[in-house]
Design an enzyme around this catalytic site. Structure first.
Site, PDB file in Angstrom:
ATOM      1  CE1 TYR A 148     -12.279 -11.847  14.133  1.00  0.00           C
ATOM      2  CE2 TYR A 148     -13.414 -10.389  12.599  1.00  0.00           C
ATOM      3  CZ  TYR A 148     -12.241 -10.881  13.141  1.00  0.00           C
ATOM      4  OH  TYR A 148     -11.035 -10.388  12.709  1.00  0.00           O
ATOM      5  NE  ARG A 154     -14.905  -5.355  13.588  1.00  0.00           N
ATOM      6  CZ  ARG A 154     -13.927  -5.904  12.862  1.00  0.00           C
ATOM      7  NH1 ARG A 154     -13.109  -6.773  13.413  1.00  0.00           N
ATOM      8  NH2 ARG A 154     -13.773  -5.607  11.589  1.00  0.00           N
ATOM      9  CG  ASN A 203     -14.211  -0.892   5.396  1.00  0.00           C
ATOM     10  OD1 ASN A 203     -13.114  -0.839   5.941  1.00  0.00           O
ATOM     11  ND2 ASN A 203     -14.792   0.153   4.832  1.00  0.00           N
ATOM     12  CG  HIS A 248      -8.806  -7.194   4.303  1.00  0.00           C
ATOM     13  ND1 HIS A 248      -8.416  -5.967   4.793  1.00  0.00           N
ATOM     14  CD2 HIS A 248      -7.762  -7.638   3.564  1.00  0.00           C
ATOM     15  CE1 HIS A 248      -7.193  -5.693   4.368  1.00  0.00           C
ATOM     16  NE2 HIS A 248      -6.774  -6.692   3.615  1.00  0.00           N
ATOM     17  CB  CYS A 295     -16.908 -28.967   4.347  1.00  0.00           C
ATOM     18  SG  CYS A 295     -18.018 -27.550   4.574  1.00  0.00           S
TER      19      CYS A 295
HETATM   20  C1  BV8 Z   1      -0.636 -10.900   3.989  1.00  0.00           C
HETATM   21  C2  BV8 Z   1     -10.069  -8.165   8.361  1.00  0.00           C
HETATM   22  C3  BV8 Z   1       0.761 -12.555   3.070  1.00  0.00           C
HETATM   23  C4  BV8 Z   1     -10.311  -8.621   9.741  1.00  0.00           C
HETATM   24  C5  BV8 Z   1      -7.898  -7.048   8.269  1.00  0.00           C
HETATM   25  C6  BV8 Z   1       4.008 -10.186  10.063  1.00  0.00           C
HETATM   26  C7  BV8 Z   1       3.300 -11.388   9.982  1.00  0.00           C
HETATM   27  C8  BV8 Z   1       2.299 -11.588   9.029  1.00  0.00           C
HETATM   28  C9  BV8 Z   1       1.988 -10.579   8.145  1.00  0.00           C
HETATM   29  C10 BV8 Z   1       2.683  -9.390   8.253  1.00  0.00           C
HETATM   30  C11 BV8 Z   1       3.690  -9.171   9.183  1.00  0.00           C
HETATM   31  N1  BV8 Z   1       4.181  -7.910   9.017  1.00  0.00           N
HETATM   32  C12 BV8 Z   1       3.494  -7.316   8.015  1.00  0.00           C
HETATM   33  C13 BV8 Z   1       2.614  -8.198   7.535  1.00  0.00           C
HETATM   34  C14 BV8 Z   1       1.679  -7.989   6.475  1.00  0.00           C
HETATM   35  C15 BV8 Z   1       0.354  -7.642   7.151  1.00  0.00           C
HETATM   36  C16 BV8 Z   1       0.401  -6.165   7.498  1.00  0.00           C
HETATM   37  O1  BV8 Z   1       0.293  -5.354   6.608  1.00  0.00           O
HETATM   38  N2  BV8 Z   1       0.555  -5.880   8.799  1.00  0.00           N
HETATM   39  C17 BV8 Z   1       0.610  -4.492   9.229  1.00  0.00           C
HETATM   40  C18 BV8 Z   1      -0.003  -4.387  10.633  1.00  0.00           C
HETATM   41  C19 BV8 Z   1       2.053  -4.029   9.203  1.00  0.00           C
HETATM   42  N3  BV8 Z   1      -0.670  -7.944   6.193  1.00  0.00           N
HETATM   43  C20 BV8 Z   1      -1.249  -9.144   6.201  1.00  0.00           C
HETATM   44  O2  BV8 Z   1      -1.029 -10.003   7.034  1.00  0.00           O
HETATM   45  C21 BV8 Z   1      -2.167  -9.410   5.036  1.00  0.00           C
HETATM   46  N4  BV8 Z   1      -1.847 -10.657   4.452  1.00  0.00           N
HETATM   47  O3  BV8 Z   1       0.291 -10.124   3.991  1.00  0.00           O
HETATM   48  O4  BV8 Z   1      -0.527 -12.161   3.504  1.00  0.00           O
HETATM   49  C22 BV8 Z   1       0.642 -13.921   2.537  1.00  0.00           C
HETATM   50  C23 BV8 Z   1       1.360 -14.228   1.402  1.00  0.00           C
HETATM   51  C24 BV8 Z   1       1.270 -15.504   0.890  1.00  0.00           C
HETATM   52  C25 BV8 Z   1       0.466 -16.454   1.517  1.00  0.00           C
HETATM   53  C26 BV8 Z   1      -0.278 -16.118   2.653  1.00  0.00           C
HETATM   54  C27 BV8 Z   1      -0.190 -14.853   3.178  1.00  0.00           C
HETATM   55  C28 BV8 Z   1      -3.614  -9.504   5.486  1.00  0.00           C
HETATM   56  C29 BV8 Z   1      -4.035  -8.211   6.110  1.00  0.00           C
HETATM   57  C30 BV8 Z   1      -5.551  -8.262   6.366  1.00  0.00           C
HETATM   58  C31 BV8 Z   1      -5.819  -8.262   7.861  1.00  0.00           C
HETATM   59  N5  BV8 Z   1      -7.271  -8.167   8.074  1.00  0.00           N
HETATM   60  N6  BV8 Z   1      -9.239  -6.973   8.389  1.00  0.00           N
HETATM   61  C32 BV8 Z   1     -11.178  -7.639  10.483  1.00  0.00           C
HETATM   62  O5  BV8 Z   1     -11.577  -6.615   9.931  1.00  0.00           O
HETATM   63  O6  BV8 Z   1     -11.454  -7.947  11.650  1.00  0.00           O
HETATM   64  S1  BV8 Z   1      -6.992  -5.637   8.348  1.00  0.00           S
HETATM   65  C33 BV8 Z   1      -7.946  -4.409   8.997  1.00  0.00           C
HETATM   66  O7  BV8 Z   1      -7.062  -3.398   9.419  1.00  0.00           O
HETATM   67  C34 BV8 Z   1      -8.825  -3.746   7.995  1.00  0.00           C
HETATM   68  O8  BV8 Z   1      -9.384  -4.628   7.086  1.00  0.00           O
HETATM   69  C35 BV8 Z   1      -7.926  -2.721   7.369  1.00  0.00           C
HETATM   70  O9  BV8 Z   1      -7.306  -3.267   6.248  1.00  0.00           O
HETATM   71  C36 BV8 Z   1      -6.903  -2.498   8.434  1.00  0.00           C
HETATM   72  C37 BV8 Z   1      -7.116  -1.154   9.036  1.00  0.00           C
HETATM   73  O10 BV8 Z   1      -6.890  -0.257   7.992  1.00  0.00           O
HETATM   74  P1  BV8 Z   1      -7.909   0.913   7.672  1.00  0.00           P
HETATM   75  O11 BV8 Z   1      -9.102   0.349   7.002  1.00  0.00           O
HETATM   76  O12 BV8 Z   1      -7.102   1.903   6.949  1.00  0.00           O
HETATM   77  O13 BV8 Z   1      -8.392   1.472   9.048  1.00  0.00           O
HETATM   78  P2  BV8 Z   1      -7.557   2.379  10.047  1.00  0.00           P
HETATM   79  O14 BV8 Z   1      -8.341   2.441  11.295  1.00  0.00           O
HETATM   80  O15 BV8 Z   1      -6.130   1.903  10.085  1.00  0.00           O
HETATM   81  O16 BV8 Z   1      -7.524   3.825   9.343  1.00  0.00           O
HETATM   82  C38 BV8 Z   1      -8.733   4.528   9.190  1.00  0.00           C
HETATM   83  C39 BV8 Z   1      -8.400   5.742   8.342  1.00  0.00           C
HETATM   84  O17 BV8 Z   1      -9.605   6.460   8.111  1.00  0.00           O
HETATM   85  C40 BV8 Z   1      -7.446   6.708   9.038  1.00  0.00           C
HETATM   86  O18 BV8 Z   1      -6.483   7.145   8.106  1.00  0.00           O
HETATM   87  C41 BV8 Z   1      -8.361   7.880   9.471  1.00  0.00           C
HETATM   88  O19 BV8 Z   1      -7.685   9.116   9.390  1.00  0.00           O
HETATM   89  C42 BV8 Z   1      -9.419   7.813   8.402  1.00  0.00           C
HETATM   90  N7  BV8 Z   1     -10.713   8.330   8.854  1.00  0.00           N
HETATM   91  C43 BV8 Z   1     -11.273   8.233  10.092  1.00  0.00           C
HETATM   92  N8  BV8 Z   1     -12.491   8.844  10.068  1.00  0.00           N
HETATM   93  C44 BV8 Z   1     -12.694   9.294   8.806  1.00  0.00           C
HETATM   94  C45 BV8 Z   1     -11.571   8.971   8.026  1.00  0.00           C
HETATM   95  N9  BV8 Z   1     -11.466   9.303   6.727  1.00  0.00           N
HETATM   96  C46 BV8 Z   1     -12.502   9.977   6.170  1.00  0.00           C
HETATM   97  N10 BV8 Z   1     -13.619  10.325   6.861  1.00  0.00           N
HETATM   98  C47 BV8 Z   1     -13.749  10.007   8.171  1.00  0.00           C
HETATM   99  N11 BV8 Z   1     -14.856  10.349   8.825  1.00  0.00           N
END
Ligand code: BV8
Length: 234
Positions: free
Chosen positions: A56, A59, A92, A115, A126
């Protein structure tokens, strides 16, 4: 956009890609041979806090050297002149929406970091969150309680995202849902388009390529956000 008053916009890493901030896919989800999903978890933090804090710190440092791009700036223009409701829900942890001018001068924030944000640290002793712009690896003391127990204020996999109720309430009132620069890989954010659809809210995807949720959208435009978003806003 004649009969549209209330808009909910979801943004992902793709909106900041042209600012030079790696998306999760571009980085191949890899960092120092670790999958991001393996580093952005409470388990990873418990197992190897130095690894996670270094991730982090790196980042945060990278984000602070980057600038906004025309996509962030177009949304800030929309924010400035839109007289209906507008909520930008960003996945983000960067602050490029704010630096582009979104939410300036508004008592209620119109940029919601579901997020978390790289600008805050969260004290595990705390529970207070405080603005943070330097490294955490050297275990600085919490400004509130003095304990050396700070973690990044970001939502890790398996943790509950922020302000979910406010997001679902905004979707219920929305006349349009727009998804910008997200792969639709991570829930619950990836499910917002289905929620909007179920509520009869028109949906639009602006993304470089079809996302995993593309089939749910009424309309999808593909290309770089720096071109698509100004075209849509202006
Ligand atoms: C939750 C912060 C429940 C940190 C992030 C097993 C165990 C536990 C949970 C799970 C599990 N299986 C599934 C889950 C749910 C899980 C999940 O969805 N997992 C996925 C992998 C299957 N989700 C969670 O755990 C969430 N919490 O479910 O809690 C709960 C319920 C009750 C009580 C407690 C808990 C929490 C998820 C949040 C994780 N944290 N980020 C950090 O940033 O370091 S996630 C992180 O990855 C980002 O924040 C973002 O959300 C994600 C990536 O997604 P994108 O932003 O879409 O980025 P990506 O690279 O994937 O895509 C980029 C896109 O842009 C592409 O489509 C590309 O084509 C496009 N692009 C590229 N260039 C351009 C463009 N578009 C336009 N112009 C360009 N130039």
């Amino acid at each position: 956009m004649t009969d549209i008053r209330n808009i909910v916009i979801l943004t992902g890493a793709g909106i900041s890609a042209e600012s030079g901030i790696d998306t999760f896919r571009d980085a191949g989800g890899l960092w120092e041979q670790h999958k991001v999903e393996d580093v952005a978890t409470p388990e990873a933090f418990a197992r190897d806090p130095d690894l996670v804090l270094r991730f982090y710190d790196m980042r945060r440092e990278a984000i602070q050297t980057k600038q906004t791009n025309p996509a962030h700036e177009a949304l800030a223009r929309l924010d400035e002149h839109w007289d209906g409701d507008l909520l930008i829900v960003t996945q983000n942890v960067d602050d490029l929406h704010e630096r582009a001018g979104s939410q300036i001068g508004l008592e209620e924030t119109r940029v919601l970091h579901m997020h978390g944000t790289h600008l805050n640290a969260w004290c595990t002793a705390c529970d207070v969150r405080s603005p943070w712009r330097t490294t955490l690896i050297d275990r600085p003391a919490c400004p509130e309680c003095g304990e050396r127990a700070l973690r990044p204020d970001v939502v890790w996999f398996g943790e509950m995202p922020y302000e979910m109720e406010r997001i679902y309430a905004a979707l219920r009132e929305a006349d349009l849902f727009v998804s910008i620069g997200t792969s639709g890989a991570v829930y619950p954010a990836a499910g917002f388009v289905q929620e909007a659809k179920a509520l009869g809210v028109p949906t639009l995807e602006l993304n470089l390529e079809p996302s995993q949720g593309s089939a749910w959208f009424d309309e999808a435009r593909h290309g770089p956000a720096s071109a698509l978003v100004p075209q849509w806003v202006d």
